[in-house]
Write an enzyme that holds these catalytic residues in place. Structure first.
Site, PDB file in Angstrom:
ATOM      1  N   ASP A   1      65.558  72.455  82.201  1.00 20.52           N
ATOM      2  CA  ASP A   1      66.325  73.630  81.802  1.00 20.52           C
ATOM      3  C   ASP A   1      65.787  74.228  80.505  1.00 20.52           C
ATOM      4  O   ASP A   1      65.431  73.499  79.574  1.00 20.52           O
ATOM      5  CB  ASP A   1      67.792  73.218  81.602  1.00 20.52           C
ATOM      6  CG  ASP A   1      68.684  74.410  81.325  1.00 20.52           C
ATOM      7  OD1 ASP A   1      68.844  75.236  82.234  1.00 20.52           O
ATOM      8  OD2 ASP A   1      69.199  74.527  80.194  1.00 20.52           O
TER       9      ASP A   1
ATOM     10  N   GLU B   1      61.927  75.582  83.888  1.00 23.52           N
ATOM     11  CA  GLU B   1      62.595  76.885  83.900  1.00 23.52           C
ATOM     12  C   GLU B   1      62.047  77.650  82.704  1.00 23.52           C
ATOM     13  O   GLU B   1      62.412  77.395  81.565  1.00 23.52           O
ATOM     14  CB  GLU B   1      64.117  76.743  83.783  1.00 23.52           C
ATOM     15  CG  GLU B   1      64.796  78.074  83.991  1.00 23.52           C
ATOM     16  CD  GLU B   1      66.039  78.313  83.136  1.00 23.52           C
ATOM     17  OE1 GLU B   1      66.768  79.262  83.422  1.00 23.52           O
ATOM     18  OE2 GLU B   1      66.264  77.565  82.157  1.00 23.52           O
TER      19      GLU B   1
HETATM   20  C1  NOJ Z   1      69.571  78.057  82.321  1.00 23.49           C
HETATM   21  C2  NOJ Z   1      70.533  77.712  83.396  1.00 23.49           C
HETATM   22  O1  NOJ Z   1      70.000  78.088  84.640  1.00 23.49           O
HETATM   23  C3  NOJ Z   1      71.822  78.418  83.065  1.00 23.49           C
HETATM   24  O2  NOJ Z   1      72.743  78.338  84.106  1.00 23.49           O
HETATM   25  C4  NOJ Z   1      72.366  77.841  81.786  1.00 23.49           C
HETATM   26  O3  NOJ Z   1      73.531  78.552  81.402  1.00 23.49           O
HETATM   27  C5  NOJ Z   1      71.343  77.927  80.660  1.00 23.49           C
HETATM   28  N1  NOJ Z   1      70.031  77.514  81.068  1.00 23.49           N
HETATM   29  C6  NOJ Z   1      71.752  77.059  79.507  1.00 23.49           C
HETATM   30  O4  NOJ Z   1      71.619  75.710  79.842  1.00 23.49           O
END
Ligand code: NOJ
Ligand code: CA
Length: 561
Positions: free
Chosen positions: A209, A266
């Protein structure tokens, strides 16, 4: 389970937002028992792996992206025993498992953070986070001007047991999500252990993440007004060079397993060259390529994205991934049903006029596009049913922190997180079978979009996804890395994936003629013979075909009189 180390390069990865997938115990919230009961559905769909959004112990201030304990399952979702069983069941069906690791921040209920609050400024406990004194005469102003990605300041002031104000702590997201300090050795050690914990349990990969945000400029100074124009790598918290050292170390851990484990980042970065740095051979295997997700559904723009994605990935020898949807963005049926089909996170345009018939038609064409591009592909739960964004959730039902943090100006991401419709003709559509209602209300119109209603309907979105995934698995040409563009009329994109297989997507306003000697393998909409209507895609077997539509005009040579 085959032990092919490159399985992920052509994988179709299904994303499960556990809270909204299937409820096994009747409390209105999805859980791991619910997922286990639906694994057959996923096997029939034909996916290769599941990525689970965070399932760890969490107060759920941000749907579980605020983790209290990374080695426990939240009781709402089940237990570690349930997770173990789920991993075994999925593997028996040939489905791999990817879990979501959240290393940028934890929950404010994480024991390290509560210890930090109890400890003194300058202590080891505080050094695991970013604590700073405030500015102003009494420290009443935040340490710098950074803004939270969810809106409002990125700093919150602490208070002592007696209520007296103290230092501030950094949170790039909600105040309930304090950012870790990646200069702390403890933080490194903790996450290396978390990785091993899940790999030892048999998970096949992790999704990282906010992967580009971990490292901050240690000075934590003010951000200049024009952060968007900063030179690459100089932004105080996005994509700083030192973050790569973390992933090199993680790659060594992933590679130390006999069946090497997968690392997926991500990474939201506009600069494609900076993006692909994360995919260098000693770092992550893959990263979500969000280019298509934001791109207008227009031929030249889609084609440009495919080209730039392939070119940038080629620089580092990486395999592209393709994403149309996820739990953070407006569902593509809705995006593509708008007059302007482009999408930006900070402009969700909830409430803009939507033509769902057209949006669905385009989403079907987009499915045949992404499922035929070289690389891996993600399918967000409900995408295979053609679910649309639920734009009319009542205010009081909204749970995304973005809603309140934005001062109720951005309705946030709940509209794409509404629980799955499985069966029946009224909510909760088989999502839950207890007294409780689903945690977000489902629209009555989903009665035609349940898995049950779509199963056996050859014209359903589900049938299209199943068929496309079945063909994708068996078709060697779709597993290749190459793609060659074929001449096509304005507004149409066409490419060859091998000696025989050709893909045509008509994004223009007029029908086009397909080549007479082509055989249609799969079509996103019923056709009138070899005419391909607007917003429709086909997979063709077309060995000798060199162009779609009228032959392209060639410059005339050698015509001297
Ligand atoms: C990316 C995630 O996909 C999202 O849902 C989240 O709110 C943020 N990162 C913070 O962790
Ligand atoms: Ca439940």
């Amino acid at each position: 389970m085959s032990s092919d180390a490159s399985w992920w390069t052509t994988a179709a990865i299904y994303q499960i937002y556990v809270r909204s997938f299937a409820d096994g115990n009747g409390d209105g919230i999805g859980d791991l028992t619910g997922v286990r009961s639906r694994l057959d559905y996923l096997a029939q769909l034909g996916i290769d792996a599941i990525w689970f959004n965070p399932w760890y112990r969490s107060p759920m201030a941000d749907g579980g992206y605020d983790v209290t304990e990374y080695r426990e399952i939240d009781p709402i979702f089940g237990s570690l025993d349930d997770a173990d069983k789920l991993i075994v069941d999925a593997h028996e069906l040939g489905i791999r498992i990817i879990v979501d690791v959240v290393p940028n921040h934890c929950s404010n209920e994480n024991v390290w953070f509560t210890q930090a609050l109890d400890a003194a400024p300058g202590s080891k406990e505080r050094s695991r986070f970013h604590f700073r004194p405030g500015r102003g005469t009494d420290g009443e102003l935040p340490p710098n001007n950074w803004e939270s990605i969810f809106g409002g300041p990125a700093w919150t002031r602490t208070r002592g047991a007696d209520g007296s104000p103290g230092e501030w702590y950094l949170h790039l997201f909600a105040p309930e999500q304090p950012d870790f300090n990646w200069e702390s050795e403890d933080v490194h050690a903790e996450f290396e252990e978390v990785l091993r914990f899940w790999f030892d349990k048999g998970v096949d990969g992790i999704r990282i993440d906010s992967a580009a945000l971990l490292v901050k400029d240690g000075h934590l100074g003010d951000m200049s007004e024009d952060a968007r124009t900063l030179a690459p790598g100089t932004h105080p918290f996005i994509d700083r060079d030192a973050v790569h050292l973390i992933y090199e170390r993680w790659r060594e851990i992933a590679d130390s397993y006999p069946d090497p484990r997968l690392l997926i980042g991500e990474v939201w970065l506009e600069n494609v060259e900076r993006f692909t740095r994360y995919l260098r051979p000693r770092e992550l295997h893959s990263a979500f390529n969000f280019e298509l997700l934001g791109c207008a559904f227009e031929a030249d723009k889609v084609r440009a994205v495919v080209d730039s994605t392939r070119a940038s990935h080629a620089l580092v020898g990486a395999t592209p991934s393709w994403v149309l949807s996820n739990h953070d963005v407006v569902r593509e049926v809705t995006r593509y049903g708008r007059a302007d089909t482009a999408f930006a996170m900070d402009d969700r345009r909830i409430g803009d006029p939507v033509d769902l018939v057209r949006g669905t038609r385009r989403a079907r064409a987009a499915a045949l596009l992404v499922l035929s591009l070289p690389g891996s592909v993600y399918i967000y739960q409900g995408q295979e049913l053609g679910l649309f964004e639920v734009e009319d959730l009542p205010d009081e039902a909204l749970q995304d922190p973005i809603w309140l943090r934005s001062g109720r100006s951005d309705r946030g991401r709940d509209g794409c997180r509404v629980p799955m419709p499985w069966s029946g003709s009224a909510p909760p559509f088989g999502f839950t079978n207890g007294e409780a209602t689903s945690w977000l209300p489902q629209p009555a119109a989903w009665k035609d979009l349940t898995a049950e209603a779509e199963t056996g309907d050859p014209l359903s979105m589900l049938a299209l996804y199943r068929e496309a995934l079945r063909i994708r698995r068996g078709e060697a040409e779709l597993a290749r890395e190459d793609l060659d563009w074929i001449d096509a009329p304005v507004g149409v994109i066409a490419y060859r994936r091998g000696p025989e297989l050709v893909v045509v997507v008509n994004l223009s306003d007029t029908a086009i003629e397909l080549p007479k000697d082509a055989t249609v393998v799969l079509s996103s909409a019923p056709r009138d013979g070899l005419r391909l209507a607007p917003d429709t895609a086909v997979w063709l077997r077309a060995a000798g075909v060199t162009h779609i539509g009228p032959a392209p005009a060639r410059p005339v040579v050698g015509t001297s009189a």
